[in-house]
Design a protein around this motif. Structure first.
Motif, PDB file in Angstrom:
ATOM      1  N   LEU A   1       0.814  -1.217   0.000  1.00  0.00           N
ATOM      2  CA  LEU A   1       0.000   0.000   0.000  1.00  0.00           C
ATOM      3  C   LEU A   1       0.844   1.262   0.000  1.00  0.00           C
ATOM      4  O   LEU A   1       0.419   2.299  -0.475  1.00  0.00           O
ATOM      5  CB  LEU A   1      -0.942   0.008   1.198  1.00  0.00           C
ATOM      6  N   THR A   2       2.055   1.164   0.537  1.00  0.00           N
ATOM      7  CA  THR A   2       2.953   2.309   0.616  1.00  0.00           C
ATOM      8  C   THR A   2       4.371   1.837   0.327  1.00  0.00           C
ATOM      9  O   THR A   2       4.811   0.825   0.863  1.00  0.00           O
ATOM     10  CB  THR A   2       2.895   2.957   2.019  1.00  0.00           C
ATOM     11  N   ALA A   3       5.066   2.576  -0.508  1.00  0.00           N
ATOM     12  CA  ALA A   3       6.476   2.299  -0.798  1.00  0.00           C
ATOM     13  C   ALA A   3       7.324   3.343  -0.080  1.00  0.00           C
ATOM     14  O   ALA A   3       6.882   4.471   0.138  1.00  0.00           O
ATOM     15  CB  ALA A   3       6.734   2.382  -2.304  1.00  0.00           C
ATOM     16  N   THR A   4       8.539   2.968   0.285  1.00  0.00           N
ATOM     17  CA  THR A   4       9.464   3.899   0.920  1.00  0.00           C
ATOM     18  C   THR A   4      10.676   4.030   0.016  1.00  0.00           C
ATOM     19  O   THR A   4      11.336   3.038  -0.300  1.00  0.00           O
ATOM     20  CB  THR A   4       9.885   3.409   2.315  1.00  0.00           C
ATOM     21  N   TRP A   5      10.965   5.270  -0.386  1.00  0.00           N
ATOM     22  CA  TRP A   5      11.988   5.564  -1.379  1.00  0.00           C
ATOM     23  C   TRP A   5      13.108   6.418  -0.808  1.00  0.00           C
ATOM     24  O   TRP A   5      12.884   7.266   0.035  1.00  0.00           O
ATOM     25  CB  TRP A   5      11.380   6.372  -2.526  1.00  0.00           C
ATOM     26  N   VAL A   6      14.304   6.228  -1.342  1.00  0.00           N
ATOM     27  CA  VAL A   6      15.453   7.076  -1.052  1.00  0.00           C
ATOM     28  C   VAL A   6      16.158   7.325  -2.383  1.00  0.00           C
ATOM     29  O   VAL A   6      16.406   6.383  -3.146  1.00  0.00           O
ATOM     30  CB  VAL A   6      16.424   6.406  -0.056  1.00  0.00           C
ATOM     31  N   GLU A   7      16.479   8.574  -2.662  1.00  0.00           N
ATOM     32  CA  GLU A   7      17.082   8.927  -3.946  1.00  0.00           C
ATOM     33  C   GLU A   7      18.582   9.171  -3.812  1.00  0.00           C
ATOM     34  O   GLU A   7      19.054   9.678  -2.798  1.00  0.00           O
ATOM     35  CB  GLU A   7      16.408  10.185  -4.503  1.00  0.00           C
ATOM     36  N   PHE A   8      19.296   8.801  -4.881  1.00  0.00           N
ATOM     37  CA  PHE A   8      20.735   9.023  -4.984  1.00  0.00           C
ATOM     38  C   PHE A   8      21.060   9.492  -6.396  1.00  0.00           C
ATOM     39  O   PHE A   8      20.365   9.117  -7.351  1.00  0.00           O
ATOM     40  CB  PHE A   8      21.510   7.723  -4.717  1.00  0.00           C
ATOM     41  N   PRO A   9      22.115  10.268  -6.557  1.00  0.00           N
ATOM     42  CA  PRO A   9      22.556  10.602  -7.914  1.00  0.00           C
ATOM     43  C   PRO A   9      22.930   9.308  -8.656  1.00  0.00           C
ATOM     44  O   PRO A   9      23.501   8.386  -8.058  1.00  0.00           O
ATOM     45  CB  PRO A   9      23.793  11.480  -7.698  1.00  0.00           C
ATOM     46  N   ARG A  10      22.609   9.234  -9.917  1.00  0.00           N
ATOM     47  CA  ARG A  10      22.877   8.016 -10.701  1.00  0.00           C
ATOM     48  C   ARG A  10      24.345   7.591 -10.635  1.00  0.00           C
ATOM     49  O   ARG A  10      24.653   6.415 -10.498  1.00  0.00           O
ATOM     50  CB  ARG A  10      22.463   8.231 -12.148  1.00  0.00           C
ATOM     51  N   ASP A  11      25.254   8.566 -10.696  1.00  0.00           N
ATOM     52  CA  ASP A  11      26.679   8.201 -10.689  1.00  0.00           C
ATOM     53  C   ASP A  11      27.185   7.778  -9.312  1.00  0.00           C
ATOM     54  O   ASP A  11      28.324   7.345  -9.186  1.00  0.00           O
ATOM     55  CB  ASP A  11      27.536   9.330 -11.264  1.00  0.00           C
TER      56      ASP A  11
ATOM     57  N   ALA B   1      16.068  11.862 -15.316  1.00  0.00           N
ATOM     58  CA  ALA B   1      16.959  12.807 -14.625  1.00  0.00           C
ATOM     59  C   ALA B   1      18.053  11.949 -13.987  1.00  0.00           C
ATOM     60  O   ALA B   1      17.856  10.748 -13.783  1.00  0.00           O
ATOM     61  CB  ALA B   1      16.184  13.566 -13.560  1.00  0.00           C
ATOM     62  N   PRO B   2      19.178  12.496 -13.692  1.00  0.00           N
ATOM     63  CA  PRO B   2      20.262  11.642 -13.197  1.00  0.00           C
ATOM     64  C   PRO B   2      20.035  11.162 -11.759  1.00  0.00           C
ATOM     65  O   PRO B   2      20.822  11.431 -10.854  1.00  0.00           O
ATOM     66  CB  PRO B   2      21.484  12.549 -13.309  1.00  0.00           C
ATOM     67  N   THR B   3      18.914  10.444 -11.568  1.00  0.00           N
ATOM     68  CA  THR B   3      18.530   9.985 -10.233  1.00  0.00           C
ATOM     69  C   THR B   3      18.143   8.516 -10.267  1.00  0.00           C
ATOM     70  O   THR B   3      17.481   8.064 -11.192  1.00  0.00           O
ATOM     71  CB  THR B   3      17.319  10.807  -9.721  1.00  0.00           C
ATOM     72  N   ILE B   4      18.554   7.800  -9.218  1.00  0.00           N
ATOM     73  CA  ILE B   4      18.061   6.451  -8.980  1.00  0.00           C
ATOM     74  C   ILE B   4      17.379   6.474  -7.623  1.00  0.00           C
ATOM     75  O   ILE B   4      17.981   6.866  -6.616  1.00  0.00           O
ATOM     76  CB  ILE B   4      19.195   5.407  -9.003  1.00  0.00           C
ATOM     77  N   ALA B   5      16.109   6.095  -7.605  1.00  0.00           N
ATOM     78  CA  ALA B   5      15.345   6.014  -6.364  1.00  0.00           C
ATOM     79  C   ALA B   5      15.268   4.543  -5.975  1.00  0.00           C
ATOM     80  O   ALA B   5      14.737   3.728  -6.715  1.00  0.00           O
ATOM     81  CB  ALA B   5      13.950   6.599  -6.562  1.00  0.00           C
ATOM     82  N   LEU B   6      15.838   4.228  -4.833  1.00  0.00           N
ATOM     83  CA  LEU B   6      15.874   2.845  -4.371  1.00  0.00           C
ATOM     84  C   LEU B   6      14.824   2.629  -3.286  1.00  0.00           C
ATOM     85  O   LEU B   6      14.575   3.513  -2.462  1.00  0.00           O
ATOM     86  CB  LEU B   6      17.261   2.517  -3.824  1.00  0.00           C
ATOM     87  N   LEU B   7      14.209   1.454  -3.294  1.00  0.00           N
ATOM     88  CA  LEU B   7      13.226   1.102  -2.276  1.00  0.00           C
ATOM     89  C   LEU B   7      13.942   0.734  -0.988  1.00  0.00           C
ATOM     90  O   LEU B   7      14.863  -0.090  -0.993  1.00  0.00           O
ATOM     91  CB  LEU B   7      12.359  -0.057  -2.766  1.00  0.00           C
ATOM     92  N   LEU B   8      13.522   1.335   0.107  1.00  0.00           N
ATOM     93  CA  LEU B   8      14.213   1.150   1.383  1.00  0.00           C
ATOM     94  C   LEU B   8      14.232  -0.310   1.835  1.00  0.00           C
ATOM     95  O   LEU B   8      15.171  -0.748   2.483  1.00  0.00           O
ATOM     96  CB  LEU B   8      13.573   2.039   2.453  1.00  0.00           C
ATOM     97  N   GLY B   9      13.219  -1.078   1.463  1.00  0.00           N
ATOM     98  CA  GLY B   9      13.182  -2.493   1.847  1.00  0.00           C
ATOM     99  C   GLY B   9      14.322  -3.313   1.273  1.00  0.00           C
ATOM    100  O   GLY B   9      14.623  -4.403   1.768  1.00  0.00           O
ATOM    101  N   CYS B  10      15.007  -2.811   0.253  1.00  0.00           N
ATOM    102  CA  CYS B  10      16.131  -3.519  -0.379  1.00  0.00           C
ATOM    103  C   CYS B  10      17.459  -3.265   0.331  1.00  0.00           C
ATOM    104  O   CYS B  10      18.441  -3.932   0.030  1.00  0.00           O
ATOM    105  CB  CYS B  10      16.267  -3.094  -1.839  1.00  0.00           C
TER     106      CYS B  10
END
Length: 130
Positions: free
Chosen positions: A42-52, A90-99
């Motif tokens: 029902l809800t995802a938790t995201w954290v973003e990092f620059p792609r490089d 955009a030069p961003t990767i958003a990773l799921l916190l559960g990973c």
């Protein structure tokens, strides 16, 4: 110079592993329909990092992707099906916190909730101010 914190994680089967070495940006939860369908939650938790700043270091290489919108692709493991995040144009990767291997880091703590109105009304997601 201060050393950047290294965040690590991966998929369920271990074929895909990542290292993100940069300050975490925009840690947040999201209850939009796309995130719900991408994660099955029902809800995802995201954290973003620059792609490089993100390196794919597991034996499976880079994740498979599916183009989910005009600006982003969803990333997943083609072996076990685990959702890993989103690779934006955009030069961003958003990773799921559960990973992540270690999710308790204060810098990964969500600071806002996107699309709160699309969650079921009985679903409570609390974001506390730090």
């Amino acid at each position: 110079m201060a050393r950047l914190k290294l965040h690590t994680g991966g998929c369920l089967c271990g074929a895909l592993r990542f290292e993100a070495e940069a300050p975490a940006a925009r840690p947040h939860t999201c209850s939009c329909k796309m995130c719900q369908r991408h994660t099955g939650a029902l809800t995802a938790t995201w954290v973003e990092f620059p792609r490089d700043a993100v390196r794919w270091v597991g034996p499976g290489g880079v994740p498979a992707v599916w183009r989910s919108s005009e600006i982003s692709s969803r990333a997943f493991c083609s072996q076990c099906g685990s959702s890993l995040g989103a690779i934006d144009d955009a030069p961003t990767i958003a990773l799921l916190l559960g990973c992540f291997d270690r999710q308790a880091s204060i810098e990964l703590r969500p600071t806002f909730h996107s699309y709160r109105s699309t969650r079921p009304k009985w679903w409570c997601v609390e974001i506390r101010e730090t």
